[in-house]
Design a protein around this motif. Structure first.
Motif, PDB file in Angstrom:
ATOM      1  N   ILE A 152       0.857  -1.177   0.000  1.00 52.11           N
ATOM      2  CA  ILE A 152       0.000   0.000   0.000  1.00 52.11           C
ATOM      3  C   ILE A 152       0.896   1.231   0.000  1.00 52.11           C
ATOM      4  O   ILE A 152       1.886   1.304   0.729  1.00 52.11           O
ATOM      5  CB  ILE A 152      -0.956   0.002   1.206  1.00 52.11           C
ATOM      6  CG1 ILE A 152      -1.906   1.191   1.127  1.00 52.11           C
ATOM      7  CG2 ILE A 152      -0.214  -0.020   2.531  1.00 52.11           C
ATOM      8  CD1 ILE A 152      -3.064   1.094   2.088  1.00 52.11           C
ATOM      9  N   VAL A 153       0.572   2.189  -0.886  1.00 47.54           N
ATOM     10  CA  VAL A 153       1.362   3.409  -1.045  1.00 47.54           C
ATOM     11  C   VAL A 153       0.494   4.593  -0.641  1.00 47.54           C
ATOM     12  O   VAL A 153      -0.633   4.730  -1.134  1.00 47.54           O
ATOM     13  CB  VAL A 153       1.843   3.578  -2.500  1.00 47.54           C
ATOM     14  CG1 VAL A 153       2.754   4.805  -2.618  1.00 47.54           C
ATOM     15  CG2 VAL A 153       2.560   2.331  -2.980  1.00 47.54           C
ATOM     16  N   GLN A 154       1.010   5.415   0.250  1.00 47.46           N
ATOM     17  CA  GLN A 154       0.258   6.581   0.739  1.00 47.46           C
ATOM     18  C   GLN A 154       0.913   7.858   0.259  1.00 47.46           C
ATOM     19  O   GLN A 154       2.134   8.003   0.266  1.00 47.46           O
ATOM     20  CB  GLN A 154       0.182   6.585   2.268  1.00 47.46           C
ATOM     21  CG  GLN A 154      -0.485   7.839   2.838  1.00 47.46           C
ATOM     22  CD  GLN A 154      -0.728   7.740   4.321  1.00 47.46           C
ATOM     23  OE1 GLN A 154      -1.467   6.877   4.767  1.00 47.46           O
ATOM     24  NE2 GLN A 154      -0.109   8.618   5.078  1.00 47.46           N
ATOM     25  N   ILE A 155       0.071   8.798  -0.173  1.00 48.18           N
ATOM     26  CA  ILE A 155       0.538  10.136  -0.546  1.00 48.18           C
ATOM     27  C   ILE A 155       0.586  10.972   0.728  1.00 48.18           C
ATOM     28  O   ILE A 155      -0.440  11.170   1.394  1.00 48.18           O
ATOM     29  CB  ILE A 155      -0.395  10.774  -1.585  1.00 48.18           C
ATOM     30  CG1 ILE A 155      -0.480   9.882  -2.827  1.00 48.18           C
ATOM     31  CG2 ILE A 155       0.079  12.166  -1.956  1.00 48.18           C
ATOM     32  CD1 ILE A 155      -1.529  10.316  -3.820  1.00 48.18           C
ATOM     33  N   ASN A 156       1.739  11.462   1.085  1.00 41.78           N
ATOM     34  CA  ASN A 156       1.906  12.186   2.346  1.00 41.78           C
ATOM     35  C   ASN A 156       1.380  13.614   2.242  1.00 41.78           C
ATOM     36  O   ASN A 156       1.280  14.193   1.163  1.00 41.78           O
ATOM     37  CB  ASN A 156       3.382  12.225   2.744  1.00 41.78           C
ATOM     38  CG  ASN A 156       3.909  10.844   3.076  1.00 41.78           C
ATOM     39  OD1 ASN A 156       3.156   9.988   3.552  1.00 41.78           O
ATOM     40  ND2 ASN A 156       5.191  10.609   2.827  1.00 41.78           N
ATOM     41  N   GLN A 206      -1.120  -6.956   6.559  1.00 39.20           N
ATOM     42  CA  GLN A 206       0.231  -6.771   7.075  1.00 39.20           C
ATOM     43  C   GLN A 206       0.880  -5.523   6.477  1.00 39.20           C
ATOM     44  O   GLN A 206       1.572  -4.774   7.171  1.00 39.20           O
ATOM     45  CB  GLN A 206       1.074  -8.005   6.766  1.00 39.20           C
ATOM     46  CG  GLN A 206       0.631  -9.264   7.505  1.00 39.20           C
ATOM     47  CD  GLN A 206       1.398 -10.487   7.054  1.00 39.20           C
ATOM     48  OE1 GLN A 206       1.974 -10.509   5.968  1.00 39.20           O
ATOM     49  NE2 GLN A 206       1.429 -11.505   7.899  1.00 39.20           N
ATOM     50  N   ALA A 207       0.632  -5.275   5.186  1.00 36.95           N
ATOM     51  CA  ALA A 207       1.173  -4.078   4.547  1.00 36.95           C
ATOM     52  C   ALA A 207       0.602  -2.816   5.180  1.00 36.95           C
ATOM     53  O   ALA A 207       1.310  -1.825   5.390  1.00 36.95           O
ATOM     54  CB  ALA A 207       0.869  -4.107   3.046  1.00 36.95           C
ATOM     55  N   ASN A 208      -0.686  -2.859   5.495  1.00 38.63           N
ATOM     56  CA  ASN A 208      -1.328  -1.708   6.130  1.00 38.63           C
ATOM     57  C   ASN A 208      -0.707  -1.447   7.496  1.00 38.63           C
ATOM     58  O   ASN A 208      -0.449  -0.300   7.883  1.00 38.63           O
ATOM     59  CB  ASN A 208      -2.827  -1.964   6.262  1.00 38.63           C
ATOM     60  CG  ASN A 208      -3.633  -0.715   6.058  1.00 38.63           C
ATOM     61  OD1 ASN A 208      -3.095   0.372   5.978  1.00 38.63           O
ATOM     62  ND2 ASN A 208      -4.939  -0.865   5.983  1.00 38.63           N
ATOM     63  N   GLN A 209      -0.460  -2.511   8.253  1.00 37.15           N
ATOM     64  CA  GLN A 209       0.160  -2.354   9.563  1.00 37.15           C
ATOM     65  C   GLN A 209       1.581  -1.819   9.429  1.00 37.15           C
ATOM     66  O   GLN A 209       2.017  -0.978  10.226  1.00 37.15           O
ATOM     67  CB  GLN A 209       0.168  -3.694  10.292  1.00 37.15           C
ATOM     68  CG  GLN A 209      -1.218  -4.199  10.670  1.00 37.15           C
ATOM     69  CD  GLN A 209      -1.186  -5.590  11.269  1.00 37.15           C
ATOM     70  OE1 GLN A 209      -0.127  -6.085  11.617  1.00 37.15           O
ATOM     71  NE2 GLN A 209      -2.352  -6.212  11.386  1.00 37.15           N
TER      72      GLN A 209
END
Length: 736
Positions: free
Chosen positions: A383-387, A488-491
């Protein structure tokens, strides 16, 4: 020659048209019956219905029954064959219908077959196992009305093989609905239609009797293998379904079939014995007669596409142009359907990541439908988050996020790696890296993914000044484990945000810090924002998630537990010090309750205390919103009562007065008063008009002006619509 030719042509055209119409009706009927079968399959997978079928409690699960019927009420809205159906639950001995529920004996009182007693009906329909069975045409009584129906029966669940099943779905289809699909044959020619099943039992019949059909079928002179043939005074057309073996027959009277041929015969005799002048007149009549369908088609198309366009062109150009336009639009529609494929892929990925699929076969079938390659079914979820978008509370931010996500996905597509991706929330993109057989589970694959994501982060920052952060779960060895890897990726991502680490975070790297408590800044901010908005259930969900992370997935030391409780207490103290709560008298008491929460208390007890505090705070917010809304409604009504005579009074003017958006006050006024503002304004004006009609000598036109109407005609029309009579009649009457 003309007469014989006309007979041959008319007969062949009539047969062709009859076959076409019969096959069209057959196709529609089979599609409707397939929808009926599909409806029973939908019932078979209904969770609520399965719960009811498997319950063995003596008490009736009223709520469960209501929920089950609520979920299937919409099934009959697109298929009139599903207007009358019921579900029999054996364990409850209860019949469920879209409108109510019955005991079998009560249902039999209002709805029953005339040839079956109650015991026979229960034995043959309710207590038997059915597998897509169809009961042939039977006489039926529905609430005192006599009719004929066929009955579709399917036991639930679908794999029931015993003599009795937990439930039976029964669809009762009125004969009128079936023959209505073939009404073009009977209405146009005055003939008959007959549908029978593979065993010869009548399914539907119109225009003739059962005895006549039996006589025709048993007659050696009637060949049932022929598509068309003359029998007695009728042309009989026969088709047979390849799906279920049903036989469709239609009879067209011979005299009506040859009606046009007889007209041509008479016309030929007149032409032969008449003069050239009569021949010319007849020619003109025939020309007009045969051009009538084209003229009607032209008229319809002009109504649909506009007459102005056809004025500058001849009729042929007009027709050909618009027909070409329809073909073009049809191709555009086909193209649009192809454009829906990305939506299908996106839905598949969301279901896969969420773990909604029940089996590997189901996943592979859905992937094939979405045209997605799963390779060996192994790989890594990320999962990729835009900061930089912690508070998403306005349209501008959401629009900017949409653009950022598009840029991120485009950059992911350009990195040259086979990757699947889908939006996950407003500021995140879920990714799936499927590995080949050679790459499966190797350290090199992890390094490649890490390098790819680092390159991606650099590209996004250098070209768009967008910073990203990513988390990845452990290696999944089957497509059924994708959802677990994604969790797990989210965590891992949450841990990276919590520890303020940059770059790529793998789930395996977070396990060494398991002794620290979990309470990231974004969770705290979301909790504060949610409570301030009065959203109690969402606030409880956030607290519950925090507690699960610390109670079930971590083993906290006593010191870490004390720090966690202190952090959460600090969050609520910060919240209570904000202006939204300081104006309440009871807030000091709430603050004292927060302070009194002990650090040594179990986390479950702390959670319960926080729930009570959140309920009180959200209650305060809800009451405040209600008071504010009531005040706005009061302002709107007062302003309307003051300015109703202004012809320029609109919702926009009212919105300016109360300093709120126009759409906001429109929805608010409708929610609180139950009527639209425009209807309220008309009511105020009409009430004032009634007072003037009763107590003044103003004319109707003057009254219309005084209550805010530019046109006396509009005023009269509105007055009559609201009061049932015109203003003049009202003034002359004794109405009060």
């Amino acid at each position: 020659m003309s007469y014989l030719t006309s007979i041959s042509v008319t007969q062949s055209i009539s047969i062709e048209n009859g076959i076409t119409q019969l096959e069209k009706g057959q196709e529609i009927l089979e599609r409707r019956m397939a929808e009926v079968e599909g409806f029973t399959r939908q019932l078979a997978v209904s969770q609520e219905l399965n719960v009811l079928m498997n319950e063995r409690d003596n008490e009736t699960n009223v709520y469960g029954i209501w929920r089950a019927m609520e979920n299937v009420l919409t099934f009959g809205q697109t298929n009139d064959f599903l207007q009358n159906y019921y579900i029999y639950l054996a364990n409850y001995d209860l019949i469920l219908t879209p409108g109510s529920s019955y005991r079998p004996n009560h249902y039999y009182t209002d709805f029953h077959y005339t040839d079956l007693s109650l015991e026979e009906w229960m034995k043959e329909v309710l207590d038997q196992t059915h597998r897509s069975e169809i009961k042939p045409l039977s006489s039926y009584v529905s609430r005192g009305q006599q009719t004929s129906v066929i009955t579709y029966m399917q036991s639930l669940p679908l794999d029931s093989f015993n003599n009795s099943s937990p439930a039976v779905a029964v669809v009762v289809i009125d004969e009128k609905m079936i023959v209505g699909l073939l009404s073009s044959l009977t209405d146009r020619y005055g003939g008959w239609v007959h549908i029978s099943d593979a065993q010869g039992n009548t399914i539907a019949l119109k225009g003739s009797g059962v005895s006549e059909m039996a006589k025709m079928t048993s007659d050696p002179g009637f060949d049932q293998s022929k598509v068309s043939q003359f029998y007695e005074n009728d042309l009989v057309i026969t088709t047979r379904s390849d799906t279920n073996g049903w036989v469709y027959q239609a009879g067209i009277p011979r005299d009506l079939l040859l009606e046009n041929a007889n007209k041509i015969k008479k016309m030929s005799m007149l032409i032969t014995g008449g003069t050239l002048l009569i021949g010319l007149v007849v020619g003109l009549i025939l020309a007009y007669r045969h051009s009538a369908p084209i003229n009607r088609l032209l008229s319809v198309m002009k109504e649909q596409f506009g007459r102005d366009e056809g004025a500058s062109r001849n009729e042929f150009d007009f027709l050909s142009g618009n027909i070409a336009d329809m073909i073009t639009k049809n191709k555009l529609l086909e193209s649009e359907l192809n454009r829906q494929l990305p939506l299908v892929r996106d839905a598949f990925l969301k279901r896969l990541i969420s773990g909604e699929f029940k089996s590997r076969d189901e996943i592979h079938s859905a992937a094939e439908q979405a045209d997605i390659r799963l390779h060996q079914g192994t790989g890594y979820a990320g999962i990729v988050q835009i900061n930089g978008y912690g508070s998403m509370d306005n349209v501008e931010v959401l629009n900017e996020l949409n653009a950022s996500r598009l840029l991120l996905k485009q950059a992911l597509s350009d990195v040259g790696v086979d990757i699947l991706m889908t939006d996950w929330g407003s500021d995140k993109v879920a990714t799936l890296f499927f590995s080949t057989e050679e790459e499966a589970g190797s350290d090199q694959t992890v390094e490649d993914i890490t390098q790819t994501m680092e390159n991606l982060a650099q590209v996004m920052f250098n070209e768009y000044r967008i910073t990203i952060q990513s988390g990845f779960g452990n290696y999944f060895t089957s497509v059924t484990e994708v959802s677990h890897s994604f969790d797990q990726a989210n965590q891992a991502l949450e841990y990276a945000i919590y520890t303020n680490q940059r770059g790529v975070m793998w789930n395996s790297e977070t396990q060494i810090e398991n002794t620290t408590y979990y309470y990231p800044l974004d969770s705290e901010q979301r909790l504060i924002t949610t409570i301030r908005a009065g959203e109690l259930e969402e606030a409880k969900r956030i607290v519950e998630s925090i507690m699960i992370q610390n109670m079930e997935q971590r083993e906290l030391s006593m010191e870490m537990k004390h720090q966690l409780i202190g952090e959460m207490k600090g969050t609520f103290i910060k919240l209570l010090d904000q202006k939204a709560f300081t104006e309440y008298d009871a807030i000091e008491n709430v603050k004292r309750r927060v302070i009194e929460i002990g650090s040594a208390e179990p986390l479950e007890s702390v959670k319960s205390d926080l729930y009570e505090i959140m309920e009180e705070l959200c209650g305060l917010i809800a009451n405040k919103k209600k008071d504010i809304h009531s005040q706005i409604i009061k302002q709107i009504k007062e302003y309307t009562a003051e300015m109703y005579s202004d012809t320029e009074l609109t919702l926009y003017r009212v919105a300016e007065q109360v300093e709120r958006p126009e759409k906001y006050i429109s929805q608010l006024f409708k929610e609180y008063t139950g009527v639209n503002f425009s209807d309220h304004l008309i009511k105020v004006r009409m009430d004032q008009a009634i007072i003037l009609l009763k107590n003044s000598n103003y004319t109707v036109d003057e009254i219309a002006t005084r209550v805010g109407y530019n046109s006396s005609h509009s005023f009269r029309r509105a007055f009559k619509r609201l009061n049932g009579i015109s203003p003049s009649v009202y003034r002359q009457s004794d109405y009060e």
